[in-house]
Write a protein that holds these residues in place. Structure first.
Motif: not given
Length: 133
Positions: A61, A65, A69-70, A72-73
């Motif tokens: 994660k 970050k 990006y998120t 969902d990307d």
């Protein structure tokens, strides 16, 4: 299973690479290797394994970050790449702190010969005799 053995070898699942520091703390003078291979081959292998988690670790994660990006990307293939990257980043961090006890070994068609002829005798200081070959 003989407790009198002087040499033991443990093989860890790639996801446990992130916890190498715990192993190194428990066995501070034990040499170790990180077996790596072509990232595409590794991604194809791991991405098709139902036991391989596509849920990112906390390290994954953070990696996502930092790339702006998120979650969902990230596609399934992208998540596999993130997981592979976190394994390698963890190994690199541990190499830096291991005072020469860690060795990166490339997975190849000559791996068995490399282990027998070079890695066991020179890195683990465990020669392999004729019976072992």
């Amino acid at each position: 299973n003989d407790l009198r053995k002087e040499n033991m070898f443990f093989v860890f699942h790639p996801e446990s690479t992130r916890t190498m520091e715990t192993f190194r703390t428990a066995f501070p003078t034990t040499p170790w290797i990180f077996l790596y291979r072509n990232p595409i081959d590794a991604m194809l292998s791991q991405g098709g394994d139902p036991a391989f988690s596509l849920e990112p670790s906390s390290m994954g994660k953070t990696f996502i970050k930092k790339g702006k990006y998120t979650m969902d990307d990230i596609t399934t293939k992208g998540m596999t790449a993130v997981q592979q990257a976190t394994f390698c980043l963890s190994a690199l961090r541990n190499f830096r702190d291991a005072d020469g006890l860690g060795l990166a070994v490339k997975y190849s068609t000559d791996l068995v010969e490399d282990l027998i002829d070079t890695i066991f005798p020179k890195h683990f200081h465990t020669p392999v005799g004729r019976d072992g070959k």
